[in-house]
Design a protein around this motif. Structure first.
Motif, PDB file in Angstrom:
ATOM      1  N   SER A 161       0.927  -1.142  -0.061  1.00 54.23           N
ATOM      2  CA  SER A 161      -0.044   0.198  -0.013  1.00 54.23           C
ATOM      3  C   SER A 161       1.004   1.236   0.196  1.00 54.23           C
ATOM      4  CB  SER A 161      -1.066  -0.017   1.222  1.00 54.23           C
ATOM      5  OG  SER A 161      -0.170   0.301   2.401  1.00 54.23           O
ATOM      6  N   LYS A 193      -1.336   4.939   4.410  1.00 60.73           N
ATOM      7  CA  LYS A 193      -2.434   4.573   4.110  1.00 60.73           C
ATOM      8  C   LYS A 193      -2.505   2.717   4.089  1.00 60.73           C
ATOM      9  CE  LYS A 193      -5.813   6.056   1.487  1.00 60.73           C
ATOM     10  NZ  LYS A 193      -6.331   6.611   0.152  1.00 60.73           N
ATOM     11  N   TYR A 194      -3.707   2.269   4.772  1.00 61.42           N
ATOM     12  CA  TYR A 194      -3.901   0.908   4.848  1.00 61.42           C
ATOM     13  C   TYR A 194      -2.599   0.130   5.301  1.00 61.42           C
ATOM     14  CZ  TYR A 194      -7.827   1.875   1.713  1.00 61.42           C
ATOM     15  OH  TYR A 194      -8.840   2.262   1.079  1.00 61.42           O
ATOM     16  N   PRO A 251      -4.006  -5.007   3.346  1.00 64.64           N
ATOM     17  CA  PRO A 251      -4.283  -3.416   2.580  1.00 64.64           C
ATOM     18  C   PRO A 251      -4.719  -3.585   1.145  1.00 64.64           C
ATOM     19  CG  PRO A 251      -1.945  -4.315   2.822  1.00 64.64           C
ATOM     20  CD  PRO A 251      -2.659  -5.471   3.692  1.00 64.64           C
ATOM     21  N   ARG A 260      -8.630  -4.288   1.620  1.00 66.77           N
ATOM     22  CA  ARG A 260      -9.262  -3.107   1.885  1.00 66.77           C
ATOM     23  C   ARG A 260      -9.269  -2.053   1.085  1.00 66.77           C
ATOM     24  NH1 ARG A 260     -12.621  -4.965   6.135  1.00 66.77           N
ATOM     25  NH2 ARG A 260     -11.367  -6.010   7.611  1.00 66.77           N
ATOM     26  N   ALA A 261      -8.424  -1.941   0.224  1.00 64.88           N
ATOM     27  CA  ALA A 261      -8.172  -0.842  -0.829  1.00 64.88           C
ATOM     28  C   ALA A 261      -9.367  -1.376  -1.852  1.00 64.88           C
ATOM     29  CB  ALA A 261      -6.983  -0.937  -1.531  1.00 64.88           C
ATOM     30  N   ASN A 274     -12.839  -0.736  -0.515  1.00 63.73           N
ATOM     31  CA  ASN A 274     -13.233   0.665  -0.378  1.00 63.73           C
ATOM     32  C   ASN A 274     -13.437   1.400  -1.671  1.00 63.73           C
ATOM     33  OD1 ASN A 274     -13.490   0.393   2.363  1.00 63.73           O
ATOM     34  ND2 ASN A 274     -11.360   1.119   2.761  1.00 63.73           N
ATOM     35  N   THR A 280      -3.499   2.252  -5.812  1.00 59.34           N
ATOM     36  CA  THR A 280      -2.556   1.870  -4.577  1.00 59.34           C
ATOM     37  C   THR A 280      -1.230   1.923  -5.097  1.00 59.34           C
ATOM     38  OG1 THR A 280      -2.431  -0.078  -3.225  1.00 59.34           O
ATOM     39  CG2 THR A 280      -2.788  -0.528  -5.368  1.00 59.34           C
ATOM     40  N   SER A 340      -4.521   5.345   7.671  1.00 57.44           N
ATOM     41  CA  SER A 340      -5.546   4.601   8.149  1.00 57.44           C
ATOM     42  C   SER A 340      -5.070   3.147   8.135  1.00 57.44           C
ATOM     43  CB  SER A 340      -6.406   4.654   6.494  1.00 57.44           C
ATOM     44  OG  SER A 340      -5.820   3.989   5.681  1.00 57.44           O
ATOM     45  N   TYR A 341      -6.165   2.242   8.552  1.00 56.17           N
ATOM     46  CA  TYR A 341      -5.619   0.981   9.148  1.00 56.17           C
ATOM     47  C   TYR A 341      -6.627  -0.200   8.047  1.00 56.17           C
ATOM     48  CZ  TYR A 341      -4.876  -3.091  12.122  1.00 56.17           C
ATOM     49  OH  TYR A 341      -4.449  -4.242  12.832  1.00 56.17           O
ATOM     50  N   ALA A 342      -5.823  -1.185   7.915  1.00 56.19           N
ATOM     51  CA  ALA A 342      -6.388  -2.493   7.076  1.00 56.19           C
ATOM     52  C   ALA A 342      -6.440  -3.589   7.935  1.00 56.19           C
ATOM     53  CB  ALA A 342      -5.764  -2.561   5.723  1.00 56.19           C
TER      54      ALA A 342
END
Length: 309
Positions: free
Chosen positions: A108, A112-113, A118, A121-122, A125, A130, A199-201
């Motif tokens: 990622s 982010k993520y 990762p 989740r990318a 979302n 990425t 952000s967290y994944a």
């Protein structure tokens, strides 16, 4: 050049194979312990474990890489450069501090993520782009100083396993370049992560894999793509679990069907969502091989109006 490699998945092997092909010596490979799989519950090594054995590399298989015996084995190699790629466990300070360059390849654009999933989740979302980040590990998860990062666009209909494979392939040349710079004695330039963009994944939970047909079509598509091919987004069809492996959303699709009902099953499988619809392109019924939509329609005589639970 010598490095210690940490990795477990098939994506990890992409990086390990690149290191070996480039002539980099890997005196120690650390991977997760074999897991029981299949009906026979036979212990199966990780893809990295299989690869390392095939090349007769010195191999540690453990779910606790931070134990004192692992620490001692690493110290015995006298190697101070690590490369970690999709290992599946967190290295603690006692291990990280051994290395001058504890390099981690994360799929990622950090910050982010951060975390375990990762790429999934990318996609879930609805991200359009990425990338990957090579950074120096510290005791906090995915918060180390960045050595380099590269943005990568996400292709239409691309699923998690395809995107993750592509990201690690893209990372091969940069990690080799960084290792050559280290070998030349060049001091690596790094920069801090911007915490305001973090952000967290988190790891995918089993209950997240169930499709909720009341959601918007774009969210259903994202879930299908983000979880494919494993663990797979699923619904219920004729009393059995049905994994949807590839799908695309059809925004603005107007009809009188309710969420989960099959609108069309001729040229393809189109299913109503809470808003819009999705076209299912590839799927797998419980206990069967994966199939394209047309083969599934012909094989199971799917009809308009049937409901997916």
């Amino acid at each position: 050049m010598k490095v210690i490699f940490f990795g477990s998945s098939s994506f990890s092997t992409i990086i390990l194979e690149a290191l070996i092909s480039e002539g980099i010596e890997v005196p120690l490979v650390v991977t997760k312990a074999p897991k029981e799989k299949g009906r026979g519950r036979k212990k199966t090594p990780t893809p990295v474990g299989v690869f390392a054995r095939d090349l007769s590399l010195n191999l540690i298989e453990t779910d606790n890489p931070n134990s004192s015996w692992v620490e001692n084995m690493i110290k015995d190699t006298k190697v101070d450069t690590f490369v970690l790629a999709s290992y599946g466990a967190i290295l603690k300070e006692n291990i990280i501090k051994i290395a001058r360059y504890p390099l981690n390849i994360h799929p990622s654009l950090l910050p982010k993520y951060r975390g375990a999933a990762p790429v999934a989740r990318a996609l879930m979302n609805g991200e359009k782009k990425t990338g990957f980040t090579i950074f120096l590990m510290n005791p906090e998860v995915d918060k180390g100083e960045i050595v380099m990062a590269k943005e990568v666009p996400i292709e239409p209909l691309e699923v998690r396993s395809e995107l993750e494979t592509r990201l690690f392939k893209e990372a091969r040349e940069p990690i080799l370049y960084i290792l050559k710079e280290i070998e030349r004695g060049v001091k690596l330039k790094t920069y801090l992560q911007n915490e305001s963009e973090a952000s967290y994944a988190p790891k995918i939970k089993k209950e997240e894999c169930k499709i909720d047909w009341r959601e918007k079509a774009v969210l259903v598509e994202g879930k299908v793509r983000g979880l494919s091919y494993t663990p797979g987004a699923f619904c219920i069809f004729r009393g059995k679990s049905l994994k949807l492996l590839r799908a695309k959303s059809l925004e603005g699709y107007k009809n009188d069907f309710s969420p989960g009902e099959i609108i069309e099953a001729k040229r393809g499988i189109i299913v109503k969502c809470g808003e819009g619809a999705i076209e299912v392109l590839e799927l797998q019924l419980q206990g069967r091989n994966k199939m394209d939509a047309i083969s599934f329609i012909n094989g199971y005589h799917i009809k308009s109006g049937e409901r997916l639970g």
